[in-house]
Design an enzyme around this catalytic site. Structure first.
Site, mmCIF file in Angstrom:
data_model
loop_
_atom_site.group_PDB
_atom_site.id
_atom_site.type_symbol
_atom_site.label_atom_id
_atom_site.label_comp_id
_atom_site.label_asym_id
_atom_site.label_seq_id
_atom_site.Cartn_x
_atom_site.Cartn_y
_atom_site.Cartn_z
ATOM 1 N N ASP A 179 57.681 33.764 -23.858
ATOM 2 C CA ASP A 179 58.952 33.125 -23.544
ATOM 3 C C ASP A 179 60.109 34.023 -23.968
ATOM 4 O O ASP A 179 59.978 35.238 -23.949
ATOM 5 C CB ASP A 179 59.031 31.759 -24.232
ATOM 6 C CG ASP A 179 59.031 31.868 -25.765
ATOM 7 O OD1 ASP A 179 58.870 32.986 -26.290
ATOM 8 O OD2 ASP A 179 59.198 30.827 -26.427
ATOM 9 N N PHE A 200 52.368 32.370 -25.916
ATOM 10 C CA PHE A 200 53.045 31.828 -24.737
ATOM 11 C C PHE A 200 54.344 32.606 -24.517
ATOM 12 O O PHE A 200 55.347 32.359 -25.182
ATOM 13 C CB PHE A 200 53.320 30.339 -24.930
ATOM 14 C CG PHE A 200 52.158 29.589 -25.540
ATOM 15 C CD1 PHE A 200 50.897 29.632 -24.952
ATOM 16 C CD2 PHE A 200 52.313 28.859 -26.708
ATOM 17 C CE1 PHE A 200 49.824 28.959 -25.513
ATOM 18 C CE2 PHE A 200 51.251 28.174 -27.278
ATOM 19 C CZ PHE A 200 49.998 28.222 -26.680
ATOM 20 N N ASP A 239 51.975 32.251 -32.488
ATOM 21 C CA ASP A 239 53.101 31.951 -31.600
ATOM 22 C C ASP A 239 53.954 30.834 -32.176
ATOM 23 O O ASP A 239 55.181 30.946 -32.279
ATOM 24 C CB ASP A 239 52.568 31.558 -30.220
ATOM 25 C CG ASP A 239 53.662 31.148 -29.247
ATOM 26 O OD1 ASP A 239 54.226 30.042 -29.426
ATOM 27 O OD2 ASP A 239 53.957 31.902 -28.311
#
Length: 321
Positions: free
Chosen positions: A229, A227, A296
């Site tokens: 970020d 993800f 992650d």
């Protein structure tokens, strides 16, 4: 086309062209080998449900419980608001998760679709005891979630999840199709690049909270990427796994805002996705099968634990992460 394939292929393409962010393969191999020497098996459940700041009312031994939707409602609101905390130096993800948890405990109906469409800036303030960065956008996105659930899924998040038929790829596709605020893509050198960070983390959080059962059962969970970020590239840069150009490194060090959609920003995100893909492949070859989302979560957790020691992360004003 499968949205998760789009994420994987387009970010790999950006990584291959990247000028400002490079992968240090020697450091990458070292980190992977060190991990394999320490952890031969990694269970996913400790990472999500055991975090005290998350709301989770699932009794995993009770099949009926794995189909109850209160935790799913919480996760959807959580991941709708899960972006861009950095303008407030005293607000982090765990503050978001805990604030929503407390709001739900105080009023179990507060995340029902007919309540989400009524959310205001005052509601946000009540949930967290303070205003959040970019409150107006957060209000708009929460209302969008309520409106879409009512218009297309009879107000039921359970109906939406079950309509994906246990396919993570289908649920990501549904979320990005119906919720415009989750359409996390950009243009790099004239080509569309996909990340779908919050749509993917919504599916990943369901899987983690429900431990792969009931509303969290996805037959193709392996297809999720990491993800993209700002915390994971921060820890990867500290570990020397990714290297920034002198110009980008100086901007991040001095906390200069990296414009959203710029080559620098997109390269940071895309290279991070590609690094985790390479790590996953390395682990699988070492007979330690891990999902990209598990890697992650481990990197993110490592970054959170080292927060006071890490150099600054890149700063981009966005609704996507």
């Amino acid at each position: 086309m499968n949205p998760l394939t789009l994420v994987r292929e387009t970010t790999a393409w950006v990584s291959g062209l990247s000028k400002h962010v490079k992968i240090n393969n020697e450091a990458l191999d070292k980190e992977c080998e060190d991990f394999l020497n320490k952890h031969k098996i990694k269970a996913h459940k400790e990472i999500w449900a055991d975090n005290w700041f998350h709301y989770c009312d699932i009794d995993i031994e009770n099949k009926e419980s794995t189909f109850t939707e209160l935790t799913a409602k919480y996760i959807l609101v959580l991941d709708t608001l899960n972006f861009c905390f950095w303008p407030d130096s005293e607000f982090e993800y765990h503050h978001l998760a805990r604030g929503l948890k407390n709001a739900l405990i105080a009023n179990p109906k507060c995340f029902d679709a007919d309540q989400l469409i009524k959310v205001t800036s005052e509601t946000i303030h009540q949930w967290f005891g303070k205003d959040l960065p970019n409150t107006s956008e957060r209000v708009r996105l929460i209302r969008e979630v309520g409106t879409v659930l009512i218009e297309y899924f009879n107000g039921s998040i359970k109906e939406m999840i079950l309509s994906a038929n246990n396919k993570a790829s289908v649920l990501v596709d549904l979320v990005t199709k119906y919720f415009w605020g989750f359409r996390d893509s950009a243009i790099y050198k004239g080509k569309q690049v996909f990340f779908y960070k919050r749509a993917q983390i919504f599916v990943g959080d369901l899987w983690g909270a429900y431990q792969g059962r009931g509303l969290g059962k996805f037959d193709d969970i392996k297809q999720l990427t990491m993800f993209a970020d700002y915390r994971v590239p921060q820890i990867l840069e500290e570990l020397k796994v990714i290297e920034y150009s002198p110009e980008l490194k100086e901007m991040i060090k001095n906390k200069v805002e990296i414009p959203v959609g710029s080559e620098m920003e997109l390269e940071i995100r895309a290279v991070t996705v590609h690094v985790v893909e390479k790590m996953r492949d390395y682990f699988n070859k070492g007979h330690c099968e891990l999902l990209a989302l598990e890697i992650d979560w481990m990197l993110w957790g490592r970054g959170e634990a080292m927060l006071d020691k890490l150099p600054p992360h890149h700063r981009t004003l966005t609704i996507f992460y």
